[in-house]
Design a protein around this motif. Structure first.
Motif, short mmCIF file in Angstrom:
data_model
loop_
_atom_site.label_atom_id
_atom_site.label_comp_id
_atom_site.label_asym_id
_atom_site.label_seq_id
_atom_site.Cartn_x
_atom_site.Cartn_y
_atom_site.Cartn_z
N VAL A 1 37.42 48.03 6.49
CA VAL A 1 37.65 49.39 6.02
C VAL A 1 38.70 50.00 6.95
O VAL A 1 38.55 49.95 8.17
CB VAL A 1 36.37 50.22 6.04
N TYR A 2 39.74 50.55 6.36
CA TYR A 2 40.85 51.13 7.12
C TYR A 2 40.73 52.65 7.10
O TYR A 2 40.57 53.26 6.03
CB TYR A 2 42.18 50.69 6.55
N TYR A 3 40.83 53.24 8.29
CA TYR A 3 40.71 54.68 8.45
C TYR A 3 42.00 55.26 9.03
O TYR A 3 42.59 54.66 9.93
CB TYR A 3 39.59 55.02 9.42
N CYS A 4 42.40 56.42 8.54
CA CYS A 4 43.45 57.13 9.25
C CYS A 4 42.81 58.26 10.06
O CYS A 4 41.71 58.73 9.77
CB CYS A 4 44.52 57.67 8.31
N ALA A 5 43.52 58.66 11.10
CA ALA A 5 43.00 59.66 12.02
C ALA A 5 44.14 60.51 12.55
O ALA A 5 45.28 60.04 12.65
CB ALA A 5 42.28 58.98 13.19
N ALA A 6 43.82 61.75 12.89
CA ALA A 6 44.81 62.70 13.39
C ALA A 6 44.47 63.13 14.81
O ALA A 6 43.31 63.40 15.13
CB ALA A 6 44.85 63.93 12.48
N ASP A 7 45.51 63.17 15.63
CA ASP A 7 45.37 63.53 17.05
C ASP A 7 46.20 64.79 17.30
O ASP A 7 47.39 64.80 16.99
CB ASP A 7 45.86 62.36 17.90
N LEU A 8 45.59 65.81 17.86
CA LEU A 8 46.28 67.07 18.11
C LEU A 8 47.41 66.94 19.13
O LEU A 8 48.29 67.79 19.19
CB LEU A 8 45.29 68.13 18.57
N SER A 9 47.37 65.91 19.93
CA SER A 9 48.43 65.73 20.91
C SER A 9 49.56 64.91 20.30
O SER A 9 49.52 64.57 19.11
CB SER A 9 47.89 65.00 22.13
N ASN A 10 50.56 64.58 21.09
CA ASN A 10 51.66 63.74 20.63
C ASN A 10 51.55 62.33 21.21
O ASN A 10 52.54 61.61 21.32
CB ASN A 10 53.00 64.35 21.00
N ARG A 11 50.33 61.93 21.54
CA ARG A 11 50.11 60.56 22.00
C ARG A 11 50.26 59.59 20.84
O ARG A 11 50.18 59.97 19.68
CB ARG A 11 48.68 60.43 22.56
N VAL A 12 50.41 58.35 21.13
CA VAL A 12 50.28 57.27 20.14
C VAL A 12 49.21 56.34 20.67
O VAL A 12 49.43 55.16 20.89
CB VAL A 12 51.62 56.53 19.87
N SER A 13 48.03 56.92 20.82
CA SER A 13 46.95 56.26 21.53
C SER A 13 46.24 55.22 20.68
O SER A 13 46.10 55.37 19.46
CB SER A 13 45.95 57.30 22.01
N SER A 14 45.73 54.22 21.37
CA SER A 14 44.90 53.21 20.73
C SER A 14 43.41 53.51 20.90
O SER A 14 42.57 52.76 20.41
CB SER A 14 45.21 51.83 21.32
N TRP A 15 43.07 54.61 21.58
CA TRP A 15 41.68 54.96 21.83
C TRP A 15 41.16 55.86 20.72
O TRP A 15 41.58 57.01 20.58
CB TRP A 15 41.54 55.67 23.18
N HIS A 16 40.20 55.40 19.97
CA HIS A 16 39.72 56.17 18.82
C HIS A 16 39.04 57.46 19.26
O HIS A 16 39.02 58.44 18.50
CB HIS A 16 38.77 55.34 17.96
N THR A 17 38.53 57.50 20.48
CA THR A 17 37.85 58.71 20.95
C THR A 17 38.80 59.89 21.15
O THR A 17 38.35 61.03 21.25
CB THR A 17 37.12 58.43 22.26
N LEU A 18 40.10 59.63 21.19
CA LEU A 18 41.07 60.71 21.40
C LEU A 18 41.51 61.37 20.10
O LEU A 18 42.23 62.36 20.12
CB LEU A 18 42.29 60.16 22.13
N TYR A 19 41.08 60.84 18.98
CA TYR A 19 41.48 61.39 17.68
C TYR A 19 40.47 62.43 17.22
O TYR A 19 39.26 62.25 17.37
CB TYR A 19 41.63 60.27 16.65
N ASN A 20 41.00 63.51 16.66
CA ASN A 20 40.17 64.67 16.34
C ASN A 20 39.61 64.65 14.92
O ASN A 20 38.54 65.21 14.68
CB ASN A 20 40.99 65.94 16.53
N TYR A 21 40.34 64.09 13.99
CA TYR A 21 39.94 64.12 12.59
C TYR A 21 40.08 62.73 11.98
O TYR A 21 41.01 61.99 12.31
CB TYR A 21 40.81 65.11 11.80
N TRP A 22 39.16 62.43 11.04
CA TRP A 22 39.11 61.10 10.43
C TRP A 22 38.96 61.21 8.93
O TRP A 22 38.30 62.13 8.42
CB TRP A 22 37.91 60.32 10.99
N GLY A 23 39.55 60.24 8.23
CA GLY A 23 39.32 60.12 6.82
C GLY A 23 38.06 59.31 6.54
O GLY A 23 37.37 58.87 7.46
#
Length: 124
Positions: A93-115
């Motif tokens: 299952v593929y999820y997109c996520a949005a991060d309020l910062s301008n990082r291109v992080s691989s850490w899912h815990t840094l993302y604020n919103y998820w589909g």
């Protein structure tokens, strides 16, 4: 608050291609860096790719480099994941996520919103 809706998943044979889309509700879509993650049934959530706010910076997992491409269209509030040369191990299952910062992080815990996710199944 940002709502994210993924689409484009499905069943494809090994070696085939799919393009996933993620549409965001936010009028400030360009303020978020975006990421794609995936989760197979018995595995933890895994980073796939990320893209900065303006699209100038990207980050990929080693397992998808050279096969997947992340891109975004800020005018359409949409981020894409073009997946080529698909393998059975890409099934998840593929999820997109949005991060309020301008990082291109691989850490899912840094993302604020998820589909809610979209299923990709690659048959051998």
């Amino acid at each position: 608050q940002v709502q994210l809706v993924e689409s484009g998943g499905g069943l494809v044979q090994a070696g085939g291609s799919l393009r996933l889309s993620c549409a965001a509700s936010a009028r400030t879509f360009s303020s978020y860096s975006m990421g794609w993650f995936r989760q197979a049934s018995v595995k933890e959530r895994e980073f796939v790719a990320a893209i900065s706010r303006g699209g100038g910076s990207t980050n990929y997992a080693d397992s998808v480099k050279g096969r997947f491409t992340i891109s975004r269209d800020n005018a359409r509030n949409t981020v894409y994941l073009q997946m080529n040369s698909l393998k059975p191990e890409d099934t998840a299952v593929y999820y997109c996520a949005a991060d309020l910062s301008n990082r291109v992080s691989s850490w899912h815990t840094l993302y604020n919103y998820w589909g809610q996710g979209t299923q990709v199944t690659v048959s051998s």
